[in-house]
Design an enzyme around this catalytic site. Structure first.
Site, PDB file in Angstrom:
ATOM      1  N   HIS A 116       0.848  -1.187   0.000  1.00 28.69           N
ATOM      2  CA  HIS A 116       0.000   0.000   0.000  1.00 28.69           C
ATOM      3  C   HIS A 116       0.880   1.231   0.000  1.00 28.69           C
ATOM      4  CE1 HIS A 116      -3.163   2.801   1.067  1.00 28.69           C
ATOM      5  NE2 HIS A 116      -3.996   1.871   0.650  1.00 28.69           N
ATOM      6  N   ASP A 155      -7.958  -5.376  -0.030  1.00 25.94           N
ATOM      7  CA  ASP A 155      -8.489  -6.222  -1.100  1.00 25.94           C
ATOM      8  C   ASP A 155      -8.108  -7.692  -0.956  1.00 25.94           C
ATOM      9  OD1 ASP A 155      -9.795  -4.210  -2.553  1.00 25.94           O
ATOM     10  OD2 ASP A 155      -7.876  -3.509  -3.318  1.00 25.94           O
TER      11      ASP A 155
END
Ligand code: CMC
Length: 429
Positions: A306, A363
């Site tokens: 991320h 996700d």
């Protein structure tokens, strides 16, 4: 005296004001840098550029903290449903009981689509990706509601917000029905937001339909986890388009398109495709970890890493726990969940991932829950869009309320040819 930063370039010194946020973040305000010194800043990919001040979401990627309007994501997931979180994000405060009831009632009244919108679906190929349909139909809503497109008229804005929140699940469910060749199912306004979505997805006109309460709970939780994430790619897109005073439908359609990318919301679909590929390749997790470590191979572990979190993504923790709970309650043994857990174990103990602080993101496990609910893979990113919608709206509204709102217009550093002489086509070699 207010603290400042000093920038020394050659013999020149420029003094720059510092802005301090409520959580102590310190930012150098460079908005006057060019006019004072002729210099611009260069930050490709906006890795360290604060594009705005914002009071909506705080996240601390080093400590794994995420709060909407000051409330930790864990608290909101444990105590609220998605509609209550929509209210919080958009209006800034948790609603009173009366405010929440009125908000729910208004959203329920706007769930139907104009009958002419249904015709649009006939024009798409049967294998059209539902994100393409979603973006197109949301943009098309602006042509049906020409009476309420003025971003500076509070009444127009309010009704557009309610219409969007109410109609997005209907638009999404219709795109699924189109892909499986079943009749569209009208919304039923006595049902809750998530229950209604599930019945539009899975009911058929010839049978009664009751949603599983565990699915409704899991869906609420997933939507809350996705509801906002400060200046991410799609939200920045919504703010960018909105800065030109484009109407809310056009801005949200642009956000949906940005979200579709596999490096952003499209990752949840890519994760399940990757887990299926590993399952079909005899579940050889280590092979795929090695592939991801090969920098020339072009393969990444989807659902890992991320831009902002350099610690566990708190949303991934919540979703993994829900995933475990749901699968065990339903006595489902999903090989993809098992592969995901093995992958997480191997990656978290591997120097490559440890050094780069790559952890599972939001996700990574969401797709396993969607699969358990029966949602087809191409719809995963559509669910992300339904979740992110209140965040997009909250940011669009906040941007318009800024006293110094200006059109977004980044600078560049030109690296092309300097002025050249034009050569007519018949004289070019
Ligand atoms: N697998 C393998 N290596 C990775 C991964 C990954 N998933 N993610 C980052 N790296 C490596 C990357 O190769 C680089 O290594 P090096 O320093 O040796 O060049 C280093 O880690 C830093 O990566 P980056 O690409 O510079 O980081 P970024 O902040 O630009 O990208 C990201 C962030 C999320 C796009 C990236 O981690 C990624 O592509 N992840 C997979 C896609 C994904 O899961 N996206 C969903 C993000 S969360 C939800 C959302 O935002 O919608």
């Amino acid at each position: 005296m207010a603290e400042t930063a000093k920038l020394v370039v050659g013999s020149e010194q420029v003094e720059l004001p510092l802005f301090v946020g409520t959580e102590g973040e310190r930012a150098i305000d460079i908005s006057r840098l060019r006019s004072d010194s002729g210099l611009v800043t260069l930050d490709e990919g906006y890795v360290n550029t604060g594009s705005t001040r914002s009071a909506i979401t705080f996240l601390d990627g080093e400590r794994g903290i995420l709060r909407y309007r000051g409330y930790p994501i864990e608290t909101l997931c444990a105590n609220c449903d998605f509609v209550e979180v929509c209210y919080l994000l958009i209006y800034g405060e948790l609603p009173t009981r009366d405010q929440l009831e009125a908000f729910r009632a208004s959203i329920c009244r706007h769930t139907m689509l104009h009958e002419d919108v249904r015709q649009f679906y006939n024009g798409f190929p049967s294998d059209a990706h539902p994100m393409g349909i979603l973006a197109s139909v949301v943009a098309a809503l602006s042509t049906f509601y020409q009476d309420s497109l003025d971003p500076h008229n509070p009444r127009h804005v309010e009704v557009s917000i309610h219409r969007l929140l109410a109609k997005l699940p209907t638009i999404a469910a219709y795109s699924h029905k189109k892909s499986v060749g079943q009749p569209f199912i009208y919304p039923q306004n006595e049902r809750s937001y998530c229950d209604n979505f599930l019945q539009m997805m899975f009911a058929v006109p010839c049978e009664p339909y009751e949603s599983d309460p565990d699915f409704v709970h899991a869906l609420n939780l997933l939507l809350i986890c996705h509801a906002d994430h400060e200046q991410n790619c799609s939200t920045s897109t919504v703010r960018m388009v909105g800065s030109a005073d484009a109407n809310l439908f056009a801005c949200v359609a642009a956000g949906i398109s940005a979200l579709w990318g596999p490096l952003h919301g499209g990752a949840n679909e890519a994760v399940v495709n990757m887990l299926e590929r590993i399952r079909d390749d005899s579940g050889n997790v280590q092979k795929y970890v090695n592939m991801a470590k090969d920098r020339n191979g072009g393969f990444r572990l989807m659902g890992f890493g991320h831009r902002v979190y350099k610690n566990f993504d708190p949303r991934a923790k919540i979703i993994e726990a829900e995933c475990r709970k749901l699968l065990s309650k339903m006595s489902i043994r999903d090989p993809l969940f098992e592969i995901a857990q093995q992958l997480e174990d191997v990656a978290l103990n591997d120097d490559y991932f440890v050094e780069r602080k790559l952890y599972p993101n939001v996700d990574f496990y969401s797709g396993v829950i969607y699969r358990a609910i029966g949602i087809p893979v191409p719809m995963f990113t559509v669910l992300f869009a339904m979740g992110r919608l209140p965040g997009w709206i909250a940011h669009w509204v906040e941007m318009h309320e800024l006293s110094n709102k200006r059109i977004y217009r980044p600078r560049q550093v030109y690296t092309g040819p300097t002025e050249r002489e034009f050569v007519p086509v018949n004289q070019r070699g």
